[in-house]
Design a protein around this motif. Sequence first.
Motif, PDB file in Angstrom:
ATOM      1  N   ARG A  67       0.246  -1.182  -0.069  1.00 34.17           N
ATOM      2  CA  ARG A  67      -0.040   0.090   0.227  1.00 34.17           C
ATOM      3  C   ARG A  67       0.760   1.307  -0.278  1.00 34.17           C
ATOM      4  O   ARG A  67       1.830   1.258   0.829  1.00 34.17           O
ATOM      5  N   VAL A  68       0.541   1.628  -0.732  1.00 33.59           N
ATOM      6  CA  VAL A  68       1.033   3.706  -0.950  1.00 33.59           C
ATOM      7  C   VAL A  68       0.171   4.779  -0.918  1.00 33.59           C
ATOM      8  O   VAL A  68      -0.850   4.092  -1.289  1.00 33.59           O
ATOM      9  N   ARG A  69       0.637   5.960  -0.767  1.00 29.35           N
ATOM     10  CA  ARG A  69       0.067   6.888  -0.604  1.00 29.35           C
ATOM     11  C   ARG A  69       1.005   8.461  -2.114  1.00 29.35           C
ATOM     12  O   ARG A  69       2.296   8.066  -1.392  1.00 29.35           O
ATOM     13  N   LEU A  70       0.217   8.604  -3.072  1.00 26.39           N
ATOM     14  CA  LEU A  70       0.832   9.519  -3.506  1.00 26.39           C
ATOM     15  C   LEU A  70       0.018  11.078  -3.230  1.00 26.39           C
ATOM     16  O   LEU A  70      -0.897  10.901  -2.758  1.00 26.39           O
ATOM     17  N   VAL A  71       0.668  12.014  -3.063  1.00 27.40           N
ATOM     18  CA  VAL A  71       1.255  13.462  -2.080  1.00 27.40           C
ATOM     19  C   VAL A  71       1.420  14.289  -3.465  1.00 27.40           C
ATOM     20  O   VAL A  71       2.175  14.270  -4.126  1.00 27.40           O
ATOM     21  N   VAL A  72       0.328  15.014  -3.836  1.00 32.61           N
ATOM     22  CA  VAL A  72       0.491  16.591  -4.879  1.00 32.61           C
ATOM     23  C   VAL A  72      -0.232  17.164  -3.648  1.00 32.61           C
ATOM     24  O   VAL A  72      -1.330  17.585  -3.527  1.00 32.61           O
ATOM     25  N   GLY A  73       0.435  18.636  -3.664  1.00 25.68           N
ATOM     26  CA  GLY A  73       0.042  19.661  -2.753  1.00 25.68           C
ATOM     27  C   GLY A  73      -0.872  19.222  -1.229  1.00 25.68           C
ATOM     28  O   GLY A  73      -0.215  18.484  -0.802  1.00 25.68           O
ATOM     29  N   GLN A  78      -4.960   6.737  -1.621  1.00 24.96           N
ATOM     30  CA  GLN A  78      -4.104   5.738  -1.340  1.00 24.96           C
ATOM     31  C   GLN A  78      -4.291   4.809  -2.703  1.00 24.96           C
ATOM     32  O   GLN A  78      -5.613   4.581  -3.193  1.00 24.96           O
ATOM     33  N   ALA A  79      -3.675   3.669  -2.494  1.00 27.69           N
ATOM     34  CA  ALA A  79      -3.465   2.632  -3.463  1.00 27.69           C
ATOM     35  C   ALA A  79      -2.683   1.573  -2.681  1.00 27.69           C
ATOM     36  O   ALA A  79      -1.887   1.181  -1.724  1.00 27.69           O
ATOM     37  N   ARG A  80      -3.450   0.289  -3.359  1.00 27.93           N
ATOM     38  CA  ARG A  80      -3.156  -0.444  -2.730  1.00 27.93           C
ATOM     39  C   ARG A  80      -2.853  -2.170  -4.012  1.00 27.93           C
ATOM     40  O   ARG A  80      -3.413  -2.141  -5.338  1.00 27.93           O
ATOM     41  N   THR A  81      -2.549  -3.137  -3.330  1.00 34.47           N
ATOM     42  CA  THR A  81      -2.227  -4.686  -4.333  1.00 34.47           C
ATOM     43  C   THR A  81      -3.340  -4.382  -5.751  1.00 34.47           C
ATOM     44  O   THR A  81      -4.202  -4.008  -5.438  1.00 34.47           O
ATOM     45  N   GLY A  82      -2.855  -3.898  -6.854  1.00 37.39           N
ATOM     46  CA  GLY A  82      -3.784  -4.250  -8.260  1.00 37.39           C
ATOM     47  C   GLY A  82      -3.837  -2.917  -8.599  1.00 37.39           C
ATOM     48  O   GLY A  82      -4.855  -2.752  -9.900  1.00 37.39           O
ATOM     49  N   ASP A  83      -3.574  -1.938  -7.700  1.00 34.14           N
ATOM     50  CA  ASP A  83      -4.475  -0.450  -8.005  1.00 34.14           C
ATOM     51  C   ASP A  83      -3.394   0.018  -8.806  1.00 34.14           C
ATOM     52  O   ASP A  83      -2.118  -0.066  -9.033  1.00 34.14           O
ATOM     53  N   LEU A  84      -3.820   1.207  -9.833  1.00 37.92           N
ATOM     54  CA  LEU A  84      -2.903   1.711 -10.824  1.00 37.92           C
ATOM     55  C   LEU A  84      -3.171   3.490 -10.083  1.00 37.92           C
ATOM     56  O   LEU A  84      -4.467   4.083 -10.843  1.00 37.92           O
TER      57      LEU A  84
END
Length: 110
Positions: A67-73, A78-84
Amino acid sequence: MQKISIDALARQQLAAATLASSGRAADTVYGGHEKVLRQTVIGLTKGTVLAEHDNPGDATIFVVTGRVRLVVGKDSWQARTGDLLLVPNARHSLEAEEDAAIMLTIAKRP
């Protein structure tokens, strides 16, 4: 023709990341600086942050595992296994909310 197991490469990079002082490890699967398209599998241990940086082109992040989190400003996704994730054309950072492996795809703009 070359066949690559992204799952196996993700396991390798995550194992390497756990041994690295930076908490990350990466291997370019396709392309490089001389190509328009580049795909890189990156292993990240929980809490590892890829500090804010510019987007060098059109980019996506596919979460192979974890699981990761992309931060823009002030926004984040949040995205987890299988997410794009479609990475916006803006400065951004990425944090591993748990041990994760991603495939980063970048197509450099001309």
